[in-house]
Design an enzyme around this catalytic site. Structure first.
Site, PDB file in Angstrom:
ATOM      1  N   CYS A 381      38.273  37.452  30.081  1.00  0.00           N
ATOM      2  CA  CYS A 381      39.182  37.020  29.016  1.00  0.00           C
ATOM      3  C   CYS A 381      39.450  35.522  29.128  1.00  0.00           C
ATOM      4  O   CYS A 381      38.572  34.716  28.851  1.00  0.00           O
ATOM      5  CB  CYS A 381      40.462  37.844  29.037  1.00  0.00           C
ATOM      6  SG  CYS A 381      41.412  37.726  27.487  1.00  0.00           S
ATOM      7  N   HIS A 507      38.337  43.188  28.698  1.00  0.00           N
ATOM      8  CA  HIS A 507      38.903  43.542  30.001  1.00  0.00           C
ATOM      9  C   HIS A 507      38.186  44.773  30.564  1.00  0.00           C
ATOM     10  O   HIS A 507      38.672  45.911  30.423  1.00  0.00           O
ATOM     11  CB  HIS A 507      40.403  43.824  29.870  1.00  0.00           C
ATOM     12  CG  HIS A 507      41.225  42.609  29.633  1.00  0.00           C
ATOM     13  ND1 HIS A 507      41.754  41.852  30.658  1.00  0.00           N
ATOM     14  CD2 HIS A 507      41.586  41.988  28.478  1.00  0.00           C
ATOM     15  CE1 HIS A 507      42.431  40.829  30.148  1.00  0.00           C
ATOM     16  NE2 HIS A 507      42.338  40.878  28.833  1.00  0.00           N
ATOM     17  N   GLU A 509      38.031  45.829  33.500  1.00  0.00           N
ATOM     18  CA  GLU A 509      38.761  46.487  34.591  1.00  0.00           C
ATOM     19  C   GLU A 509      39.503  47.727  34.132  1.00  0.00           C
ATOM     20  O   GLU A 509      39.777  48.644  34.924  1.00  0.00           O
ATOM     21  CB  GLU A 509      39.742  45.507  35.255  1.00  0.00           C
ATOM     22  CG  GLU A 509      40.928  45.076  34.411  1.00  0.00           C
ATOM     23  CD  GLU A 509      40.676  43.839  33.555  1.00  0.00           C
ATOM     24  OE1 GLU A 509      41.656  43.176  33.175  1.00  0.00           O
ATOM     25  OE2 GLU A 509      39.495  43.564  33.270  1.00  0.00           O
TER      26      GLU A 509
END
Length: 548
Positions: A381, A507, A509
């Site tokens: 990001c 993102h 994750e």
């Protein structure tokens, strides 16, 4: 009928209700039950989207764009329960819904009160997942028993045992049994007081889960059972785990928690099947390799601000039987002391997301260090946007290149505000959020990692790669390897002449699990291991300009 489990917490905050709730979900799923997870937060914010990471930790984003509490990350990492905006409610959302109904005249002139209107709204939210396809709904109540803001939620779950039948509701209270070194003993009194407060509200816990740093004796468990009015078998020890949070489900199972839940709720469940989880723990305990990763962030001193990043890095290590040693580096410290001093010896550099100008130049210096020394780099990001800025400054010669987020007057706005954001004034819930598709370029590191050319990832941002600079940046060697389906939004960048240099606008994750590590994190850790085992190569690309 769908059964309900309510998880409350007492004595102190940060006991790990989210991890405990997620562990219960995992145990019940392992026995063949269909589970849904939910978190009720007592703060007045509509969602955590505008809250500081220092106060709240990371904002966890779901596929549908909901900005939620970080505990939902635990739910997704431990269970297969699908999460939606109905998986996280706040006091702000509840009150906003009730007020909107009042404004529309739906209460037909009634005086709107906490009881029954607010509590009815909470009960409706809790029962959202009820239906023939769901065996159990696990609802975590945020905050600590005794907090004034939690009272409406506790009153609502008290009422639900009357509405649904006591046999369909199970109350689990997570509490702390502290060890006093001076006295040389564990103290049960805080737990007694916490349960006493809960019982005054009208909620009698069925099961107590006792967090402790030392094992409870039978006599200590019996004392807790007597004074808290629960059977001895319902006092479950949850001893601190020094090794990994992923040990918690097995520990709870060994203490009989899942058998107790199944029996008390009358659930038709099979035997637990946790071979995959035991194998995961075995890989965690017996790594074959070690790798060092620097996470250079604005909130490095706050562990929960990058919770999913840290977990995803460990998942990436699992894919290679590697232990990941994370070095938390504050980007402002890099700005003051220099990347050479703070990043020397690491095998990979990850720059995560964030908002605001503070620490940005430190992030850019860290990226310059990783690029010129050919250390594997992963930008997420804002980290990807900083990588574009660094490349524009030091490779393309645009020394004043910047993002308009940090310098609205920059002559080279390589990162700019999304068109859809330009007329937005409200800050809450207005970013580009949730899952969006992307198309990948064949024969790139990213495509190789995914093993696919079409992906979907979760976003949370207002700024983007400025398309006016695409031609200039790519002419100097930056490769755009992932774009939105219409080609208008740059999603992923790479440097093909670097061992592993990848930046993503999304993102990843948020979609990583210990048993299914995200492919980009797995590839990043693989590149870091390769870097650790080989010479780093030349210190800088010849066309790179010096970093100020």
């Amino acid at each position: 009928m769908t059964k309900h489990i309510f998880v409350t917490g007492g004595v102190v905050s940060s006991l790990g209700k989210g991890l405990t709730s997620a562990s219960i979900g995992l145990l019940l799923e392992s026995r063949g039950l269909v589970v849904r997870m939910q978190k009720l937060d007592p703060y007045l914010n509509v969602d955590p989207g505008t809250m500081s990471p220092y106060q709240h930790g990371e904002v966890y984003v779901l596929d549908d764009g909901s900005e939620t509490d970080l505990d939902l990350g635990h739910y997704e990492r431990f269970t297969s329960s699908p999460l939606t905006r109905d998986s996280n409610y706040t006091t702000g959302q509840i009150y906003l819904s009730v007020i909107n109904k009042e404004r529309r005249g739906e209460f037909l002139g009634q005086t709107v009160q906490v009881i029954p209107h607010i509590t009815n709204e909470i009960k409706s939210a809790i029962c959202t997942f009820d239906g023939p396809g769901v065996d159990v709904v696990i609802t975590e109540i945020g905050g600590t028993v005794g907090d004034i803001e939690s009272l409406p939620f506790l009153e609502a779950i008290r009422q639900l045992s009357l509405d649904l039948g006591r046999e369909n509701c199970l109350y689990i209270h997570l509490t702390l049994v502290p060890y006093l070194k001076a006295a040389g003993e564990l103290k049960t009194k805080p737990t007694q007081h916490s349960v006493g407060q809960l019982r005054q509200i009208g909620v009698q816990p069925d099961i107590l889960i006792c967090r402790t740093e030392r094992s409870l004796t039978r006599d200590e468990r019996a004392k807790i059972a007597l004074f808290c009015n629960v059977p001895l078998e319902a006092v479950i020890e949850e001893k601190d785990k020094e090794f990994s949070v992923y040990e918690v489900p097995i520990s709870l199972m060994e203490n009989g928690l899942d058998d107790l839940i199944v029996r008390k709720l009358g659930l038709k469940a099979g035997e637990p099947k946790l071979d995959h989880w035991r194998a995961l723990l075995d890989r965690l305990r017996n790594p074959k390799h070690e790798v060092s990763i620097a996470v250079v962030g604005k909130y490095a001193e706050h562990r929960d601000a990058y919770k999913s990043i840290y977990e995803a890095l460990h998942h990436g290590g699992l894919a290679h039987s590697a232990s990941v040693r994370i070095q938390r580096v504050h980007s402002e410290a890099v700005q003051r002391e220099g990347a050479e001093q703070l990043l020397a010896g690491v095998d990979g550099v990850l720059v995560p997301g964030g908002f605001g100008e503070r620490g940005i130049e430190g992030k850019i210096q860290a990226i310059h260090y990783a690029r010129t020394r050919r250390i594997p780099f992963f930008g997420i990001c804002l980290g990807m946007q900083c990588a574009v800025t660094e490349f524009a400054r030091h490779v393309c010669g645009l020394a004043q290149a910047n993002s308009t987020e940090f310098d609205s007057q920059t002559p080279y706005p390589v990162i700019c505000l999304l068109d859809e954001q330009k007329k937005i004034t409200d800050k809450g819930g207005t970013m580009r959020r949730g899952a969006y598709p992307a198309v990948l370029t064949p024969n790139t590191r990213t495509a190789a990692a995914y093993g696919a050319l079409e992906i979907s990832e979760r976003h949370r941002h207002r700024f983007e790669f400025n398309n006016e600079y695409r031609q200039l940046l790519t002419a100097h060697g930056l490769q755009i390897v992932g774009v939105s389906p219409d080609g208008s939004l740059v999603e992923i960048i790479e440097l093909p002449d670097h061992p592993w240099f990848v930046g993503v606008q999304f993102h990843p994750e948020f979609k990583s699990q210990p048993i299914r590590p995200h492919p980009l994190f797995a590839a990043f850790i693989g590149a870091a291991l390769a870097y650790r085992n080989t010479s780093p190569g030349p210190p800088a690309a010849p066309k790179s300009l010096p970093c100020p």
